[in-house]
Scaffold this active site. Sequence first.
Site, short mmCIF file in Angstrom:
data_model
loop_
_atom_site.label_atom_id
_atom_site.label_comp_id
_atom_site.label_asym_id
_atom_site.label_seq_id
_atom_site.Cartn_x
_atom_site.Cartn_y
_atom_site.Cartn_z
N GLU A 9 0.80 -1.23 0.00
CA GLU A 9 0.00 0.00 0.00
C GLU A 9 0.83 1.27 0.00
O GLU A 9 0.45 2.26 -0.62
CB GLU A 9 -0.93 0.06 1.23
CG GLU A 9 -1.99 -0.99 1.25
CD GLU A 9 -1.64 -2.06 2.23
OE1 GLU A 9 -0.48 -2.51 2.22
OE2 GLU A 9 -2.51 -2.48 3.00
N ASP A 82 -2.15 -5.19 3.57
CA ASP A 82 -2.36 -5.52 4.98
C ASP A 82 -3.25 -6.75 5.16
O ASP A 82 -4.02 -7.11 4.27
CB ASP A 82 -2.98 -4.33 5.72
CG ASP A 82 -1.98 -3.19 5.90
OD1 ASP A 82 -0.77 -3.45 5.82
OD2 ASP A 82 -2.43 -2.03 6.09
N ASP A 84 -5.82 -7.28 7.16
CA ASP A 84 -7.22 -7.14 7.57
C ASP A 84 -8.15 -7.08 6.35
O ASP A 84 -7.71 -7.21 5.20
CB ASP A 84 -7.40 -5.91 8.47
CG ASP A 84 -6.92 -4.63 7.80
OD1 ASP A 84 -6.65 -4.65 6.58
OD2 ASP A 84 -6.81 -3.60 8.50
N GLU A 86 -9.73 -4.61 4.99
CA GLU A 86 -9.44 -3.49 4.09
C GLU A 86 -8.28 -3.85 3.17
O GLU A 86 -8.31 -3.59 1.96
CB GLU A 86 -9.10 -2.24 4.91
CG GLU A 86 -9.47 -0.93 4.27
CD GLU A 86 -10.97 -0.67 4.19
OE1 GLU A 86 -11.38 0.02 3.25
OE2 GLU A 86 -11.72 -1.18 5.05
N TYR A 290 1.49 -5.44 13.32
CA TYR A 290 0.38 -4.71 12.70
C TYR A 290 -0.47 -4.01 13.75
O TYR A 290 -0.82 -4.59 14.77
CB TYR A 290 -0.48 -5.68 11.89
CG TYR A 290 -1.46 -4.97 10.98
CD1 TYR A 290 -1.03 -3.99 10.09
CD2 TYR A 290 -2.81 -5.29 11.01
CE1 TYR A 290 -1.93 -3.35 9.26
CE2 TYR A 290 -3.71 -4.66 10.18
CZ TYR A 290 -3.26 -3.69 9.30
OH TYR A 290 -4.16 -3.05 8.48
N ARG A 292 -3.54 -2.56 13.58
CA ARG A 292 -5.02 -2.63 13.61
C ARG A 292 -5.41 -4.05 14.00
O ARG A 292 -5.46 -4.94 13.17
CB ARG A 292 -5.61 -2.25 12.24
CG ARG A 292 -5.43 -0.78 11.92
CD ARG A 292 -6.20 -0.35 10.69
NE ARG A 292 -5.90 1.03 10.36
CZ ARG A 292 -4.95 1.40 9.51
NH1 ARG A 292 -4.23 0.48 8.89
NH2 ARG A 292 -4.71 2.68 9.27
N HIS A 335 -4.24 -13.51 14.86
CA HIS A 335 -3.43 -12.31 14.77
C HIS A 335 -2.75 -12.07 16.11
O HIS A 335 -2.96 -12.80 17.06
CB HIS A 335 -4.29 -11.10 14.40
CG HIS A 335 -4.92 -11.23 13.05
ND1 HIS A 335 -5.81 -10.30 12.56
CD2 HIS A 335 -4.80 -12.17 12.08
CE1 HIS A 335 -6.21 -10.67 11.35
NE2 HIS A 335 -5.61 -11.81 11.05
#
Length: 803
Positions: A9, A82, A84, A86, A290, A292, A335
Amino acid sequence: MIKNLVIVESPAKAKTIEKFLGKDFTVKSCFGHIRDLAEDGLSVDVKRNFEPNYVVPEDKKKIVGELKKLAKEAETTWLATDEDREGEAISWHLAETLDLEKEHTRRIVFHEITKPAILSAIEHPREIDENLVNAQQARRILDRLVGFELSPILWRKIKPALSAGRVQSVAVRLIVEREREIIAHEYKSSYKVTASFHPVKADGTLTDAVLKAELPEKFNTLPQARAFLETCLEAQFSIQDIEVKPATKSPAPPFTTSTLQQEASRKLGYSVTRTMVVAQKLYEAGHITYMRTDSLNLAETALEDIKKDIISSYGENYAHQRKYTTKNASAQEAHEAIRPTYIANHAITGDNAEVRLYDLIWKRTIASQMANAKLEKTNVKIKVSSSPLHLLATGEVLKFDGFLKVYLESKDDEEDEEVKGMLPPLNPGQKLSLIELIGTERYNRPPARYTEASLVKKLEELGIGRPSTYAPTINTVQNRGYVIKGDQDGEERQFNVLTLKNKQIKEEINKEVFGRDRNKLFPSNIGMMVNDFLLLHFDTVLDYQFTANVEKEFDEIAEGKKQWQDMLEEFYGPFHEIVEETTKSTIRVRSEREIGVDPKTGRKVYARMGKFGPHVQIGETDNDEKPLYARLRKNQLIDTITMEEAMDLFKLPRNIGDFEGEKVVVSIGKFGPYVSHNKAFYSLPKDEDPYSIELPAATEIIVRKRIEKENKTIKTFEYEEKPMQLLRGRFGPYIAYDRLNVTIPKGTDPETITLEECLVLIEAKRATSPKKPEKKKPEKKTAEKKPAVKRKAPAKKKAVKKS
């Protein structure tokens, strides 16, 4: 030819990953989402099973073109966004938009950007998880449906340019309800009694030590408190009982997204958004895992590294391995919690914000795996010979610091946390000599206004939102003007204090400031108005339990237990019916409150929301005599403004005296409060109140601004009948000429610079500045008429839709 193309990203992430992979890998950034729902219209075909119309935004077309070219050349494309939902959606959009072939595409995920993690991810690729993508699609489409259908209703019923969002509107509701709880709060006072003593030795002499105690009961009235102090005038005080109990204190678990946001706010003063920006930098630089996540899990290898570090730094008795589990059933336990990637790195190099946040994460992670602190709690009961009531003294002795050697979690209400110190040596039956006994009037407090961090905590408790949504939600409600983050000055009030000392009771009245708030979230007038309207007509959308259930349904979609179109259908059907009913109704919302009668004119006074914002109005609009208007001040609410405060608003403009033979007038204009004098206008500083500023302060501002203006001009050249000025600016000296500002380079003395040197700088600036397109003059129409030609209307182009 490119052998391997890796797409991430952000450029920072690309730079870190590139260090770990060999020359066979080319790492490129897609700069976040490369495709989204088209901005014009709903862009969701409700009738065709909620088919979305995705488009590549104009600012991403160049990036997409470059990536498409590289992907065609590459043997294998690795999607390393990432982990997740998103991130999964970004990978899916990349695969769709770049026309990636499945057999030449690999999806890789990792919790940390370290060499072992990246190489392990390359060795264990997988396919794009359609369930995670569908969960993200469902959220995005549902939010578009709610915003697109609710916002036009707000325009028609309340005010143009308003907007509504699913989770954001619930967050506003929380803040509005808290404000109304504070408004409705009834202040009641009670009397707290505290005492201080010198313990008496066996020989009758006093020790230097001071024992502080307090009466467990509180008195409701001043006479009750006075009566107790009077009973103590001749009272004897002694130790009735001493109770010593061992106690332990356990460390807090490692950070999740929400707890990191809360603790960074308390300890570092960071906003939720700033915390996430800094954490993103730390993650992309490979310093932390990470950021989030709602998991409390730590990897086995990390647990071993933490244990070794604790033993080597503090000793074996400080290590205590723990495995935490979250109460949230939807948390991704596979996670990890937020932790340093290399535990051995006790500190990092970086900017101040990064260093401080990393230090917080490191300490919290280490402390979570350390031994409990061991305490000894002592409760001392003090007998009052003249009363059945007793006083209580408490103290703590830290026997073993354990995790406290590294870290202690902060609380939201620090002032409620009384620090208990050590007590002096005491024995049962020991006499005490009274130093003083104080009865202080104290008022019950209303609920505290939310900070950004405490709002995140509340949203998490209600099950509303997820780690990736907290910061955007809080940002959005502030950007829309529904919530204001700011300060509130307190008000002064009196309270009674009774003091018994030297066998005399003294009564006095003291003053205190209450209601002072700093960096709290306040609802705006328009925020309260929108909330009330939505709650009246769309109470389901603003219902806390309903919103939490929607989040659970997203989780079910992510786990493959539910179809995303079915979930949208269940929501949209009933919701759209309410939208249509509300649209047809002729109700128009007016936020208005009659607050009194103007003593001068006898006309009614209203606080209301108007076209240009909240204001106070004297008189009716349908009378011959025009109403008078005054804007509400920034911190004033239609719900709470008093008649006295309303009348004060009409004091502007204020003529506060004469200076140099001219009037000095204070008022508020389009750009804020100002003072005017001799046809000149001077802005008031933020710390000056236009309603209370007097002539000396105003004249000081006028004189200072004049001097600043005079000193601003260094010199002036006349060139081609236009003045060329050399001015002092906020960022250094510059040239102002022909609507162009040109910075004077460092090292060049503005006092000695010549006209020719200025012209060279101006031409250089013009050469690098983008040219504005010239407007074409419309061609003149000829008098000759041409025969009318009937043309067929062009066929409408169908929008290309991809799902």
